[in-house]
Design a protein around this motif. Structure first.
Motif, PDB file in Angstrom:
ATOM      1  N   ASP A 319       0.894  -1.172   0.000  1.00  0.00           N
ATOM      2  CA  ASP A 319       0.000   0.000   0.000  1.00  0.00           C
ATOM      3  C   ASP A 319       0.923   1.210   0.000  1.00  0.00           C
ATOM      4  O   ASP A 319       1.475   1.579   1.034  1.00  0.00           O
ATOM      5  CB  ASP A 319      -0.919  -0.008   1.218  1.00  0.00           C
ATOM      6  CG  ASP A 319      -1.924   1.139   1.179  1.00  0.00           C
ATOM      7  OD1 ASP A 319      -2.032   1.806   0.121  1.00  0.00           O
ATOM      8  OD2 ASP A 319      -2.595   1.382   2.201  1.00  0.00           O
ATOM      9  N   VAL A 321       1.939   5.151  -2.042  1.00  0.00           N
ATOM     10  CA  VAL A 321       1.578   6.247  -2.932  1.00  0.00           C
ATOM     11  C   VAL A 321       2.802   6.633  -3.751  1.00  0.00           C
ATOM     12  O   VAL A 321       3.869   6.923  -3.188  1.00  0.00           O
ATOM     13  CB  VAL A 321       1.042   7.457  -2.154  1.00  0.00           C
ATOM     14  CG1 VAL A 321       0.756   8.621  -3.109  1.00  0.00           C
ATOM     15  CG2 VAL A 321      -0.223   7.079  -1.380  1.00  0.00           C
ATOM     16  N   ARG A 337      -2.126   5.787  -5.767  1.00  0.00           N
ATOM     17  CA  ARG A 337      -2.089   4.838  -4.642  1.00  0.00           C
ATOM     18  C   ARG A 337      -2.201   3.424  -5.198  1.00  0.00           C
ATOM     19  O   ARG A 337      -3.193   3.057  -5.828  1.00  0.00           O
ATOM     20  CB  ARG A 337      -3.220   5.086  -3.654  1.00  0.00           C
ATOM     21  CG  ARG A 337      -3.198   4.064  -2.483  1.00  0.00           C
ATOM     22  CD  ARG A 337      -4.235   4.362  -1.421  1.00  0.00           C
ATOM     23  NE  ARG A 337      -3.884   5.548  -0.661  1.00  0.00           N
ATOM     24  CZ  ARG A 337      -3.031   5.579   0.352  1.00  0.00           C
ATOM     25  NH1 ARG A 337      -2.385   4.466   0.709  1.00  0.00           N
ATOM     26  NH2 ARG A 337      -2.798   6.687   0.989  1.00  0.00           N
ATOM     27  N   SER A 339      -2.434  -0.417  -4.193  1.00  0.00           N
ATOM     28  CA  SER A 339      -2.783  -1.313  -3.088  1.00  0.00           C
ATOM     29  C   SER A 339      -3.034  -2.703  -3.668  1.00  0.00           C
ATOM     30  O   SER A 339      -3.801  -2.849  -4.631  1.00  0.00           O
ATOM     31  CB  SER A 339      -4.049  -0.836  -2.366  1.00  0.00           C
ATOM     32  OG  SER A 339      -3.882   0.468  -1.866  1.00  0.00           O
ATOM     33  N   CYS A 347      -4.957   0.499  -8.585  1.00  0.00           N
ATOM     34  CA  CYS A 347      -4.083   1.670  -8.613  1.00  0.00           C
ATOM     35  C   CYS A 347      -4.915   2.851  -9.076  1.00  0.00           C
ATOM     36  O   CYS A 347      -5.402   2.870 -10.215  1.00  0.00           O
ATOM     37  CB  CYS A 347      -2.894   1.431  -9.544  1.00  0.00           C
ATOM     38  SG  CYS A 347      -1.653   2.754  -9.468  1.00  0.00           S
ATOM     39  N   THR A 350      -4.772   9.765  -6.254  1.00  0.00           N
ATOM     40  CA  THR A 350      -4.984  10.164  -4.871  1.00  0.00           C
ATOM     41  C   THR A 350      -4.375  11.541  -4.637  1.00  0.00           C
ATOM     42  O   THR A 350      -3.496  11.982  -5.398  1.00  0.00           O
ATOM     43  CB  THR A 350      -4.349   9.140  -3.902  1.00  0.00           C
ATOM     44  OG1 THR A 350      -4.612   9.524  -2.551  1.00  0.00           O
ATOM     45  CG2 THR A 350      -2.839   9.060  -4.093  1.00  0.00           C
ATOM     46  N   ASP A 352      -3.254  12.018  -1.470  1.00  0.00           N
ATOM     47  CA  ASP A 352      -2.437  11.736  -0.293  1.00  0.00           C
ATOM     48  C   ASP A 352      -0.958  12.012  -0.584  1.00  0.00           C
ATOM     49  O   ASP A 352      -0.519  11.941  -1.741  1.00  0.00           O
ATOM     50  CB  ASP A 352      -2.597  10.274   0.133  1.00  0.00           C
ATOM     51  CG  ASP A 352      -3.993   9.982   0.661  1.00  0.00           C
ATOM     52  OD1 ASP A 352      -4.708  10.943   0.994  1.00  0.00           O
ATOM     53  OD2 ASP A 352      -4.361   8.787   0.714  1.00  0.00           O
TER      54      ASP A 352
END
Length: 410
Positions: A319, A321, A337, A339, A347, A350, A352
């Motif tokens: 997980d 980014v 991101r 995961s 994918c 994001t 983040d």
């Protein structure tokens, strides 16, 4: 003069291909080979650059499906037949063709592009990273012995003209395609490529042969090869030239390798384009006398980052980014991101904060099939860790249990 860049037309193929041959040294292909490449060329995926009625640039691609980690065949544009005339360099023509092609791959939903490079230094700037390597071995069979694993002596070996065994060999090849990242599912017509054997290009070698390894009638391996006889005074000193060797089990591989290395009147076996983890490394008695050499092979580019990263599996749960900058494919630029794990991945974009930054998009292509480690790329400054501790687990996740491999060019 203004250079016109447009799609290739059927009637222009001869002039277009002649321009390509001149760009690669001016030696014409044998008629058999030229005819096959004309048959395989996908006209609707080909670009031509014209200066008046002169072909001064070429670009094409094949609609492949390439195995990625996890075994899924993913649509991949096989970039090929790329050239710019010596008289028309430094005008941005290659960049124009590459940009146009990448846009087309994106619109067609092909998340990956791949190529084999005549010169490695050309394609990194367009986002292609070295994703597979190939090993060449030149085995001194007078001093090296092959010790195949148990079961090799139970196999029946038969030598046939390649055309007689072609259908069965293609069936076995198709079975093996999902087992290694980098392998290409052969489209109709491509089964002819391994059989291509123009007499004028043999350079003193025999016509191609094919040896089959079978058990109870089941084909478990094959090798296509030619013999190049030579004598030093009265001493035989010939070479076995192995074009390809495929096996579904260790015993079949070992039996075929031993057969090739024990060919009468031959003192050398040359194997080209083998995977870097080829079983021969562990079957020969003296690896130092095998003259191993490793070169770059398949260069991969992520055309659509999200789709490409979601198409493969990962060696462990991940997980993370990822920050990507991509000037040629701006739709890739941003944070993603990733995961997933051994069962699959997603994918998505994001906002983040990024954990890892790809300082050049070619690093993502290099890591994609699991050959180049993210940690090694970070050591070269091509990947940067932004969150402490993020690099090591991501590097493990991107790894592959077997080395990715491209068995044949295109």
């Amino acid at each position: 003069m203004t250079i016109e860049l447009r799609g290739l037309r059927d009637k222009e193929w001869d002039a277009w291909f002649a321009g390509l041959e001149w760009a690669f040294g001016g030696v014409s292909k044998a008629p058999e080979e030229r005819a096959l490449w004309q048959e395989l060329t996908e006209i609707d995926r080909s670009l031509a650059a014209w200066d008046g009625d002169r072909s001064v640039g070429s670009f094409s691609s094949f609609s492949f499906r390439m195995t990625v980690p996890g075994g899924t065949p993913v649509p991949t544009a096989g970039v090929t037949m790329v050239s710019v005339a010596a008289t028309h360099r430094r005008r941005g023509l290659l960049r124009r063709m590459m940009r146009s092609a990448l846009q087309g791959f994106h619109e067609a939903g092909e998340p990956l592009a791949a190529l084999t490079a005549s010169e490695q230094q050309i394609y990194g700037r367009f986002g292609y990273g070295v994703a597979t390597r190939a090993m060449r071995a030149t085995i001194d069979t007078a001093r090296v012995r092959v010790a195949p694993p148990a079961g090799a002596d139970d196999l029946t070996l038969t030598v046939l003209p390649p055309a007689e065994a072609a259908a069965r060999c293609e069936e076995l090849y198709a079975r093996l395609v999902p087992t290694r990242p980098g392998m290409l599912a052969r489209q109709p017509g491509w089964e002819k490529l391994p059989l291509l054997d123009p007499p004028r290009e043999r350079d003193g070698a025999s016509e191609l042969r094919c040896v089959l390894a079978e058990r109870d009638g089941e084909l478990l391996g094959y090798a296509r090869y030619a013999l190049k006889p030579q004598w030093e005074a009265t001493v035989p000193d010939g070479t076995v030239l192995v074009r390809d060797l495929m096996a579904a089990e260790p015993a079949a591989y070992g039996a075929l390798l031993r057969f090739l290395c024990e060919t009468d009147l031959m003192s050398t076996v040359v194997l080209r384009d083998r995977p870097v983890d080829d079983p021969l490394l562990h079957l020969v008695s003296d690896i130092r006398r095998c003259q191993l050499r490793t070169i770059d092979r398949l260069h991969v580019r992520t055309v659509d980052v999200g789709a490409a990263l979601a198409a493969r599996t990962y060696a462990r749960e991940v997980d993370v980014v990822l920050a990507v900058e991509d000037e040629l494919c701006p739709w890739n630029t941003g944070r993603w991101r990733l995961s997933g794990g051994p069962e699959g991945a997603v994918c998505e974009r994001t906002t983040d904060p990024a954990d890892l930054s790809f300082e050049h998009v070619r690093a993502l292509g290099a890591a994609y099939l699991g050959d180049a480690s993210l940690a090694a790329l970070a050591g070269a400054g091509l990947v940067r860790e932004l969150r402490g501790g993020a690099l090591a687990p991501a590097a493990t996740a991107f790894s592959s249990a077997v080395a990715p491999w491209l068995p044949h060019g295109f």
